[in-house]
Write a protein that holds these residues in place. Structure first.
Motif, mmCIF file in Angstrom:
data_model
loop_
_atom_site.group_PDB
_atom_site.id
_atom_site.type_symbol
_atom_site.label_atom_id
_atom_site.label_comp_id
_atom_site.label_asym_id
_atom_site.label_seq_id
_atom_site.Cartn_x
_atom_site.Cartn_y
_atom_site.Cartn_z
ATOM 1 N N LYS A 109 66.882 59.667 36.821
ATOM 2 C CA LYS A 109 66.341 58.315 36.848
ATOM 3 C C LYS A 109 67.069 57.400 35.869
ATOM 4 O O LYS A 109 67.397 56.245 36.187
ATOM 5 N N ILE A 110 67.335 57.904 34.661
ATOM 6 C CA ILE A 110 68.009 57.084 33.646
ATOM 7 C C ILE A 110 69.403 56.692 34.114
ATOM 8 O O ILE A 110 69.841 55.540 33.944
ATOM 9 N N VAL A 113 69.210 54.004 36.774
ATOM 10 C CA VAL A 113 68.790 52.730 36.187
ATOM 11 C C VAL A 113 69.946 52.078 35.438
ATOM 12 O O VAL A 113 70.166 50.866 35.546
ATOM 13 N N TRP A 171 63.482 53.619 39.021
ATOM 14 C CA TRP A 171 62.487 54.420 38.290
ATOM 15 C C TRP A 171 61.484 55.059 39.247
ATOM 16 O O TRP A 171 61.047 56.198 39.041
#
Length: 362
Positions: A109-110, A113, A171
């Motif tokens: 997810k990071i 993003v 996210w």
């Protein structure tokens, strides 16, 4: 080795291959080629980008006493690039390792993003720079001022906050799941949500990408058409701003075009050609993270001199603005020949009135 790196760059339901999808030898060869060129490209971008942005941040740290508004924007752009660069080894590893994505959902997810965050931050910060230069050159009313840095810091903070909000789809939807025909290979991809959500999740990027292209393009080109800069200093600032905006557009417009084709193409499933174009153009967008320091090195004599001195372990104290953007600098606005002639006539009239007053007093 069969890999699929398409998950990072696409937010849609195209991973629902279905039972009727047949993998051909061309698909396998394409995946083997991706397992070679993606790690290679990302490795080069990582090394050059970290070295260039590291020197850029070191230069900014050394010139605290001579800080300018342009330095603030350069700092934020460099931080956004570094955040993207640190995720590249993860995507290169997914392409080369037999297990695919092996570092967990949180990093999945990071990483997704930060990819979108780099794009949005670059869009908003460059748009602010171009808008400030347009207002100064055409209307003689700049948006930012060196004497009032609060507006600059507020604009940069807003750019980060809005960019973070626009990455919410990543996210929410990025997940880890096995490859549809190779279960031991895990991939970081968007979750399978309804097809009509695809447009809603991509709409912010399409809208802001198009709006930023209009703002940046008009802000850079209109001054040359409405009121071309006449001093060498302002001409240089206009050219440097145009170079930075052009480099950003060159790296990111192809990705946004490929994404728009996939979004509005009407196909329920993304074709292999579209997948390849998305991956290639996304890699080009990542290249921009190492390109900006090279541009500064080429156009800024101050930064070039300091960099060469630093690499040779010599001490050089950076002074003044190194980037030539002119953002927030208190410069006298240029005047047209008609305005100059009018000012001369007013000044001559004032001098004649003062002479009359002096002669009457005597």
């Amino acid at each position: 080795m069969d890999v699929n790196l398409d998950g990072l760059f696409r937010l849609n339901s195209s991973y629902d291959y279905g039972d009727d999808y047949v993998y051909t030898d061309d698909d396998l060869e394409s995946r083997r080629a991706q397992a070679v060129w993606i790690p290679l490209v990302y490795s080069v971008v990582l090394v050059v980008g970290l070295l260039g942005n590291g020197l850029l941040l070191a230069f900014l740290a050394r010139k605290k006493r001579a800080w300018r508004t342009s330095d603030t924007f350069v700092l934020h752009l460099s931080v956004a690039d570094v955040l993207l660069l640190v995720t590249l080894p993860l995507w290169a590893a997914q392409a080369s390792q037999s297990c695919g994505w092996c570092v967990g959902l949180a990093l999945c997810k990071i990483s997704g993003v930060l990819f979108k965050l780099n794009f949005f931050c670059g869009v908003f910060l460059l748009a602010a720079i171009c808008l400030d230069r347009y207002l100064f050159w055409v209307h003689a009313k700049p948006l930012f001022s060196h004497k009032k840095p609060r507006m600059t810091h507020l604009s940069c903070a807003c750019a980060w906050i809005i960019s973070l909000l626009l990455t919410l789809p990543d996210w929410l939807f990025l997940v880890l799941e096995p490859h549809p025909w190779k279960e031991e290979w895990t991939q970081c991809v968007p979750s399978l949500y309804p097809a009509n959500t695809r447009l809603a999740s991509r709409l912010p990027q399409h809208l802001f990408g198009a709006a930023a292209a209009v703002v940046v393009g008009c802000s850079c080109l209109l001054p040359w058409l409405l009121r071309p800069p006449k001093s060498l200093r302002n001409q240089r600032a206009a050219i440097i701003t145009l170079i930075l905006a052009g480099a950003f557009s060159f790296c990111w417009v192809p990705y946004n075009v490929a994404l728009a084709v996939d979004t509005f193409g009407g196909a329920k499933k993304t074709s292999p050609a579209t997948k390849t174009s998305l991956m290639a153009t996304a890699a080009l967008g990542c290249v921009h993270a190492c390109l900006r320091p090279l541009l500064y090195f080429g156009v800024s004599a101050t930064f070039r001199t300091w960099t060469l001195a630093a690499l040779s372990c010599a001490k050089v104290e950076p002074k003044g603005s190194a980037w030539g953007l002119g953002v927030g600098e208190d410069a006298v606005p240029e005047r047209t020949p008609e305005e100059e002639e009018e000012l001369k006539q007013v000044a001559n009239g004032e001098q004649q009135e003062q002479s009359k007053v002096s002669s009457c007093d005597s």
